[in-house]
Scaffold this active site. Structure first.
Site, PDB file in Angstrom:
ATOM      1  N   GLU A   1      -2.076 -10.919   0.090  1.00 31.37           N
ATOM      2  CA  GLU A   1      -1.946 -10.439   1.474  1.00 31.37           C
ATOM      3  C   GLU A   1      -1.827 -11.557   2.492  1.00 31.37           C
ATOM      4  O   GLU A   1      -0.979 -11.527   3.369  1.00 31.37           O
ATOM      5  CB  GLU A   1      -3.142  -9.555   1.868  1.00 31.37           C
ATOM      6  CG  GLU A   1      -2.975  -8.091   1.536  1.00 31.37           C
ATOM      7  CD  GLU A   1      -3.203  -7.822   0.075  1.00 31.37           C
ATOM      8  OE1 GLU A   1      -3.628  -8.744  -0.631  1.00 31.37           O
ATOM      9  OE2 GLU A   1      -2.958  -6.693  -0.362  1.00 31.37           O
TER      10      GLU A   1
ATOM     11  N   HIS B   1     -12.430   1.453   0.772  1.00 29.49           N
ATOM     12  CA  HIS B   1     -11.076   1.969   0.954  1.00 29.49           C
ATOM     13  C   HIS B   1     -11.001   2.972   2.085  1.00 29.49           C
ATOM     14  O   HIS B   1     -10.016   3.691   2.202  1.00 29.49           O
ATOM     15  CB  HIS B   1     -10.593   2.666  -0.326  1.00 29.49           C
ATOM     16  CG  HIS B   1     -10.174   1.722  -1.404  1.00 29.49           C
ATOM     17  ND1 HIS B   1     -11.073   0.982  -2.124  1.00 29.49           N
ATOM     18  CD2 HIS B   1      -8.958   1.391  -1.870  1.00 29.49           C
ATOM     19  CE1 HIS B   1     -10.416   0.240  -3.008  1.00 29.49           C
ATOM     20  NE2 HIS B   1      -9.139   0.460  -2.877  1.00 29.49           N
TER      21      HIS B   1
END
Lengths: 347, 435
Positions: free
Chosen positions: A76, A145
């Site tokens: 990322e 999440h």
């Protein structure tokens, strides 16, 4: 009038509602923008051969090739920075994060090299990049999440932050974001991807864009204003239905844009209803609702007939157990209860 | 011992170029020996390390047997690069290094006189890396730096006046006073920053290289052939982003050169205390790119390695990792008391001052006279003095500038379907967004 011609009884053609899922709205928006401008490209994990982790980029690899739909390694920080560096040069990357939770590994680039660069360079280098992906809670995916990042990104100058709800929002705001010369954080919601919404032919037009920084009054009302964004707009609308049964006409505002926040629309509404319930899925402290409340308190204090109500997610990391998760997130009954409290109809 | 025989063999193979008294005209043949040795690094073949090599034994640093660094300090290392520079080029390199040194010294003075403030990181001692690399670039090439970016900006062509004004926080600075010492940007001179977080510039530079590839392959614009250089330090080489980008640049064969300015210290953290495998150049091979080590105190060696790496990138052969052994003569920043570095180490590198060494080289090889060099030094003194005067006389940014340049889009409301900024539409006052 014309002998020999029998007039047939008028047929009522069935009224066809044109429906579109949020997923298709996003996919078509990206597709159209990529077709219109060769500088637009997509990068992220599984966006290509896998057709997108949530199938939002389905078919794009086949259509535009691997040079414009890049499957990145799981890096990322690296690939977000590469996207930013490409945007410095005038390319228009759409960086997909599998969820915005993973964007925390890249948040340095979102904030420090995307959001701040136009300012730091004294107006020399603009960053026309879009960061998109699912945000907020899904179903049973656990604490790492499920975080909602609207408040964090919404506090950063130099970023535009938008939160679509319907298919129309998704299409219009994503197209606007891709065309925008500044960095845009585009917060989607996984649970909305499959939902169908009616769309007009105007929405389907390839040039359809929505303004960034303007909220939408989804439902007009006179008794209480309910602000919400993303999935909570659906809940707020259902809550408004419930309240209508009790004679409370709620006005539901779909914020659409967290930064810039449409303070005019919110305050204009409160000047009409005199009561406010602000709803969000994220954590309460320093949340989006806190900013909405502050804005109304500053600008429309004299109109308020009741203290402002805030409904947000519970102040805990998201639990896994289904019943606990349900308790941790705002539900329709919570919004109804808060609205009634604001209307002094219950304790 | 095997190692030292390797070292001596490397030196011996270079000596033909010295003993044949290769003149400048022989540039083609005499320098070829050295080039072949170095070019093996670029084809990715393993380069053997000589350990315990004299000059760098003190810290257990091992210099690899790449010809550029094989010569011990005692011999004048620059003699090997005998025919590698013309008088004009030599003077240009000298002037650039003097500019860097003089400017940084002036920064220190200005800081202690409170004209400059905040975090200021000076480049003294590392000039050979900036000059050697950046002067090998074309105007359209890009560089991306860290917070130690003043000299990179100057080498790339940003006027000293603009850099000094930026440091003073004046409106005439290259970033209108909004960036500061650590955030130098110049669109005109292709300087992409100026980043405070270590490692942050590496992906951004990789993105600029990506743009070259995209422009050529997708937009079919073959006129774009810009190479990008990313400058960063030894501490950064332990950071995740560094490895992520080495991987992607090699994977996608991006036209980039990663230049490590290994000055052995990350603030007060000794490179050897922080790094499991101190030879940074080795890490290139792990990602499928050549890793090269060069003596960063020798501008000609740096320049030769730079030229080859840049040419490699421009050809489309992909990235290179170049580790430059260098040293900063001052502390990490002007606020750093610099107590942890031992005087022995500082002295060891002080005698390898790249400017003094290059001056000696120019004089000994008849490329310039004392007078020429004095003229350059005087010219630079004047440029730097003028920069200070200009910065002093420049106005502070006006109050109205405070809220400017947050968005490229004037009011931040985006672009409408007609392609114009929405805030310019007089009808954009509706409280709802009905379509």
């Amino acid at each position: 009038m014309f002998p020999g011609i029998v007039r047939s009884s008028s047929r009522h053609l069935p009224c066809r509602r044109s429906l579109m899922t949020v997923r298709d709205a996003l996919n078509s928006a990206i597709d159209e923008e990529m077709a219109a401008d060769p500088k637009v490209f997509v990068m992220g994990e599984e966006v290509g051969e896998y057709q997108g982790a949530y199938k939002v980029t389905k078919g794009l690899l086949q259509k535009y090739g691997p040079d414009r739909v890049l499957d990145t390694p799981i890096t990322e920080a690296g690939f977000t920075g590469i996207g930013v560096g490409a945007a410095f040069q005038g390319l228009k990357p759409i960086v997909e994060f599998m969820t915005f939770n993973f964007a925390m590994q890249a948040i340095d680039h979102i904030i420090n090299s995307a959001a701040k660069t136009y300012y730091m360079s004294g107006g020399q280098i603009a960053v026309p990049i879009v960061f998109r992906g699912p945000n907020g809670a899904a179903a049973g995916v656990g604490a790492q999440h499920s975080q909602c990042f609207a408040a964090w990104y919404g506090s950063c100058p130099g970023l535009k932050v938008v939160t679509p709800y319907s298919a129309e929002d998704a299409r219009g705001l994503l197209k606007a974001a891709i065309r925008d010369p500044d960095p845009v954080v585009f917060l989607e919601n996984e649970l909305l991807y499959g939902e169908n919404f009616p769309v007009s032919s105007q929405v389907r037009d390839p040039n359809f864009t929505l303004p960034i920084g303007k909220a939408k009054v989804e439902r007009e009302g006179t008794d209480v204003t309910i602000t919400a964004f993303s999935k909570m707009v659906g809940f707020a609308l259902k809550a408004a239905d419930e309240l209508a049964k009790d004679g409370i006409k709620a006005e539901v505002i779909n914020l659409r844009s967290i930064r810039p926040l449409d303070r005019e629309t919110i305050n204009a509404s409160v000047r009409k209803t005199y009561r406010l319930v602000a709803v969000e899925e994220g954590w309460p402290q320093h949340g989006v609702c806190a900013e909405v409340c502050a804005s109304v308190q500053e600008e429309t204090f004299d109109y308020l007939d009741a203290p402002i109500e805030r409904i947000s997610g519970a102040d805990i990391p998201m639990p896994y157990a289904a019943n606990l998760e349900r308790l941790a997130l705002p539900q329709i009954e919570d919004i109804v209860r808060a609205a009634k409290r604001a209307c002094y109809r219950s304790k | 011992m095997a190692a030292s025989s390797l070292a001596s063999r490397a030196v011996a193979s270079l000596s033909p170029s010295i003993s044949t008294g290769a003149s400048r005209d022989d540039a083609g043949s005499s320098s070829v020996v050295g080039f072949h040795k170095r070019s093996s690094a670029f084809t990715g073949r393993r380069v053997r390390i000589s350990s315990g090599h004299g000059s760098s034994a003190a810290h257990g640093r091992r210099s690899c047997v790449v010809a550029a660094t094989a010569a011990p300090v005692k011999e004048s290392p620059l003699k090997i690069a005998d025919a590698l520079v013309t008088r004009e080029e030599g003077l240009e390199l000298y002037e650039d290094m003097i500019l860097g040194r003089c400017f940084e010294d002036m920064c220190a003075q200005m800081y202690y006189r409170s004209k400059m403030f905040g975090f200021v990181h000076l480049y003294n001692g590392q000039e050979a890396v900036s000059t050697g690399f950046i002067k090998s670039l074309k105007k359209d090439d890009y560089i991306c730096s860290t917070y130690r970016d003043h000299v990179h900006a100057l080498s790339k062509g940003v006027p000293a006046r603009q850099v000094m004004s930026e440091l003073f926080g004046k409106a005439t600075g290259c970033c209108r006073g909004q960036g500061g010492s650590m955030h130098m940007f110049s669109k005109e001179h292709r300087l992409l920053g100026g980043f405070a977080f270590i490692g942050e510039g590496i992906p951004v530079a990789t993105g600029a290289a990506f743009n070259t590839k995209y422009s050529r392959e997708v937009l079919k614009d073959l006129s774009v052939d810009a190479v990008t250089l990313a400058f960063f330090g030894d501490g950064t080489c332990n950071n995740g982003q560094f490895f992520e980008c080495l991987n992607m640049a090699a994977l996608w064969k991006l036209p980039i050169v990663y230049v490590v300015e290994n000055n052995l210290w990350a603030i007060g953290m000794d490179h050897f205390r922080a790094t499991s495998v101190p030879e940074i150049w080795k890490k290139g091979e792990a990602f499928g790119m050549p890793g090269v080590h060069v003596d960063g105190m020798d501008v000609l060696k740096v320049r030769e390695v730079a030229k080859e790496a840049i040419a490699r990138a421009r050809r489309g052969d992909g990235p290179t990792l170049v580790e430059c052994e260098t040293y900063r003569y001052r502390g990490h920043s002007l606020a750093d008391p610099d107590e942890l570095r031992k005087p022995e180490q500082k002295n060891k590198y002080a005698v390898r001052d790249p400017i003094a060494a290059f001056k000696k080289y120019l004089l000994e090889n008849g490329l310039a006279s004392e007078a020429d060099l004095k003229t350059i030094e005087k010219k630079i003194d004047e440029i730097v003095e003028d920069a200070v005067e200009f910065a002093d006389a420049s106005p502070l940014p006006p109050r109205s500038q405070l809220l400017e340049n947050v968005f490229a889009d004037p009011r931040g409301f985006g672009i409408g379907p007609d392609g114009k900024y929405r805030c310019e539409d007089p009808a954009f006052t509706a409280g709802t967004a009905e379509v």
